[in-house]
Design a protein around this motif. Structure first.
Motif, short mmCIF file in Angstrom:
data_model
loop_
_atom_site.label_atom_id
_atom_site.label_comp_id
_atom_site.label_asym_id
_atom_site.label_seq_id
_atom_site.Cartn_x
_atom_site.Cartn_y
_atom_site.Cartn_z
N CYS A 35 -1.53 9.38 -9.13
CA CYS A 35 -2.03 8.87 -7.84
C CYS A 35 -1.42 7.49 -7.55
N TYR A 36 -1.45 6.61 -8.55
CA TYR A 36 -0.89 5.27 -8.39
C TYR A 36 0.60 5.32 -8.07
N ARG A 37 1.33 6.08 -8.88
CA ARG A 37 2.79 6.14 -8.74
C ARG A 37 3.18 6.68 -7.35
N ASP A 38 2.55 7.80 -6.96
CA ASP A 38 2.92 8.42 -5.68
C ASP A 38 2.53 7.54 -4.49
N SER A 39 1.32 6.93 -4.58
CA SER A 39 0.86 6.09 -3.46
C SER A 39 1.72 4.84 -3.33
N ALA A 40 1.97 4.18 -4.47
CA ALA A 40 2.77 2.94 -4.43
C ALA A 40 4.18 3.23 -3.90
N ARG A 41 4.76 4.33 -4.37
CA ARG A 41 6.12 4.69 -3.94
C ARG A 41 6.14 4.97 -2.43
N LEU A 42 5.14 5.74 -1.96
CA LEU A 42 5.12 6.09 -0.54
C LEU A 42 4.96 4.84 0.33
N VAL A 43 4.02 3.96 -0.05
CA VAL A 43 3.79 2.77 0.77
C VAL A 43 5.04 1.89 0.81
#
Ligand SMILES: [Zn+2]
Ligand SMILES: [Zn+2]
Length: 269
Positions: free
Chosen positions: A86-94
């Motif tokens: 969740c952290y990796r995907d969210s941070a990357r997307l933002v």
């Protein structure tokens, strides 16, 4: 970039000695282009989005018995692997969405004089009212955007991604569709656009917003939380209910305070 080459030139222009904070800022930013200082917004997001939810995630993993009595939905446990994804995907997307936007909008920010980067640094008497204005602008606009995101089309097309976690955690604060990342950035940037500030205030404002979002999504209700002292502050319990009810919910839309939900009769809990 500061237009003076030496500290002595700055102090001559200011007519006084630099404060410790100003000397540090001068050393750090004197040779940096303004667009790079503005792009620090993305850096601030990454640092605070990484560090703010980390202590609770570690506590839940290392001492679940201590954390569990404050957990709002104790039967739901996210594995460390799920949290990290969740952290990796969210941070990357933002970062993917935010970085080009910061670059594209920089000329507007520059021409309109929305952000200044030089010296003197703003005083606490300048920063405090600006942060209050930014909070109210953010809260009011994001309330209505969030309500619109709960209409049938917008929810099914965009907002359902954010509601994937019915029991949220801090790292799920930015777990969203790319369009939602874009749309919900608007209220955060409108405040500084209306009331221009120093870039350090802008970075402070942005870091506060990332921490608030992580706190409201943390999934824990600590009775000793300092946020409980702030009048009309929503907090984790308030927003957790919004996630618990899910897509059919039409309540607790506010992101910071509760007054909009109260005024428009959409408050629950
Ligand atoms: Zn929602
Ligand atoms: Zn949420």
């Amino acid at each position: 970039m500061i237009r003076y080459a030496t500290a002595a030139e700055v102090e001559a222009a200011l007519g006084r000695a630099m404060t410790c904070a100003e000397a540090t800022w001068f050393q750090y930013s004197a040779t940096m282009p303004d667009y790079w200082l503005w792009w620090h917004t993305a850096l601030v997001f990454l640092v605070f989005y990484t560090l703010t939810p980390l202590p609770l995630a570690l506590l839940e993993h290392l001492a679940p018995a201590v954390a569990l009595k404050y957990k709002l939905q104790p039967r739901v446990r996210l594995s460390p692997a799920a949290l990290f994804r969740c952290y990796r995907d969210s941070a990357r997307l933002v970062l993917i969405v935010m970085s080009p936007c910061l670059i594209v909008f920089y000329p507007i920010v520059k021409v309109m004089g929305i952000i200044r980067t030089g010296l003197p640094l703003p005083s606490i008497w300048e920063i405090a009212p600006q942060l209050v204005v930014y909070h109210f602008v953010e809260d009011y606009l994001s309330y209505w955007i969030h309500r619109l995101l709960h209409t049938k089309w917008a929810y099914n097309s965009i907002h359902h991604v954010h509601h994937e976690f019915r029991a949220p955690a801090g790292f799920a604060a930015s777990h969203s569709h790319w369009a939602e990342v874009l749309i919900l950035a608007i209220p955060t940037f409108v405040g500084p656009a209306v009331v221009p500030c120093h870039v350090t205030t802008h970075l402070l404002w942005f870091s506060v917003r990332v921490m608030e979002a992580a706190e409201t999504h943390c999934g824990y209700d600590f009775p000793f939380s300092p946020a409980k002292l702030i009048p009309f502050y929503g907090g984790a319990e308030y927003h957790d209910y919004h996630h618990y009810v899910g897509g059919h919910g039409q309540s607790n839309f506010s992101s910071i305070f509760t007054y909009c939900d109260f005024i428009y009769r959409t408050n629950k809990v």
